[in-house]
Design an enzyme around this catalytic site. Sequence first.
Site, mmCIF file in Angstrom:
data_model
loop_
_atom_site.group_PDB
_atom_site.id
_atom_site.type_symbol
_atom_site.label_atom_id
_atom_site.label_comp_id
_atom_site.label_asym_id
_atom_site.label_seq_id
_atom_site.Cartn_x
_atom_site.Cartn_y
_atom_site.Cartn_z
ATOM 1 C CE LYS A 283 -4.397 -1.498 1.989
ATOM 2 N NZ LYS A 283 -4.255 -2.928 1.839
ATOM 3 C CD GLU B 122 -4.433 6.314 3.394
ATOM 4 O OE1 GLU B 122 -3.613 6.104 2.476
ATOM 5 O OE2 GLU B 122 -5.486 5.656 3.502
ATOM 6 N NE ARG C 2 -8.552 -9.451 -5.419
ATOM 7 C CZ ARG C 2 -9.685 -8.880 -5.050
ATOM 8 N NH1 ARG C 2 -10.736 -8.904 -5.859
ATOM 9 N NH2 ARG C 2 -9.791 -8.266 -3.877
#
Length: 445
Positions: free
Chosen positions: A116, A200, A293
């Site tokens: 991430k 974050e 995906r």
Amino acid sequence: MIESLLIANRGEIARRIIRTAKRLGIRAIAVHSEADAGMPFVLEADEAVCVGPANPAQSYRNTEAILAAAKSTGAQAIHPGYGFLSENAEFARTVEENGLIWVGPSADAITAMGDKINARNLMAAAGVPVAPGTQDPAATVEAALEAAATIGFPVMVKAAAGGGGMGMAVANDEAGLRTEYEKVRGFAERMFGDGSVLIERYFPRVRHVEVQILGLADGRVVALSERECSVQRRNQKLVEEAPSPAVSPELRARFLAAAVKAGEAVGYRNAGTVECLLDPATGEFFFLEMNTRLQVEHPITELIHGLDLVEEQLRIASGEAPTFDPDALTTTGHAIELRINAEDPKRFLPGPGKVTTWVEPTGDGVRVDSGYAADTTVTPFYDSLMAKLIVHGTDRADALAKARAAVAGFEIVGPKNNLPFFAELLENDEFLGGDYDTGIVSRMR
């Protein structure tokens, strides 16, 4: 076009891929665990190979057994579905090193988006909006506290290698951050083998909006449309709809442009999803992560565009052009997907068991992608998803009406299921009005 395809997955997504493969004349090969020997996807495949016992680490994540199955059956390509090995860069690379076609993005793209923090930094460099947060892992709790002081509380504490809503916690103050940092780091080490933690900004009221992209065989990246995914429990989705009732044409254009930039930044090929957080108060959105995906919720995008995304995946992997004109994409109507899980509809705790009755709803605009049927068993070894109930209407009101009727007409006896929750949601004023956020389920409970 690929002639033989091994599906390295199970349940509804395996059946979904098999359906398209057969329509295209592709030999469909299933792999399965001992626990899944009698499941519908195994019976519907042209060929099936048992790859190990019920434990997914010994079967559906057993790369050696899956590659051996591909070799013994003469499979030309492997489709990983979602979950299990679908975002395993090492497996994707090994598949190609063994002379097989990987139906998905490159191993390099999976690696780039799998962390991430790395993904955030790549996106920022590409001009994609990212939320305020750390550019490097917070190696200690002191580093996390320093970052939070700059960002401002509350903050989200995330496992850098996590995904699917796992490895996330909110800290409202320094004491909370100390506690959650250690919890998330420990969880990340156990689950992902990587204890790296990202700090974050946390948005108390936020919507979860994502964009479906396709990296085409000719190198272009196309953004199809957005999906609203804000109905969640434990940061995991329960309901998705397309288009999002929160997105205006102007905001949609910005979303799609950012998603294309994200895909281009990593040379993306095949199907992927750029997930974002939308601040409904300001109209700002921020990159969350890229899922490298096919998504669980891909059917709602298929219905509003009139496409088969699995076919598009297979065409891209085969080096062929898409079935649609990328410069003339159109959308029709509104689609909603409900994830039918084997879980208690109040507390959402797993409730496996034998299915004694399974009656799927039918009708115009109603689609059910299911992994189970009567006389099958939902075991505790795998995800609780039993089926996806998808409806397509002329507009949102029509789709909601079809969803209510379909939920009422879906009969499951045996395992616990969350159909009663959906019946409640589809009468909820906040949801019906379209002005909801990721806190809607907690407010209902």
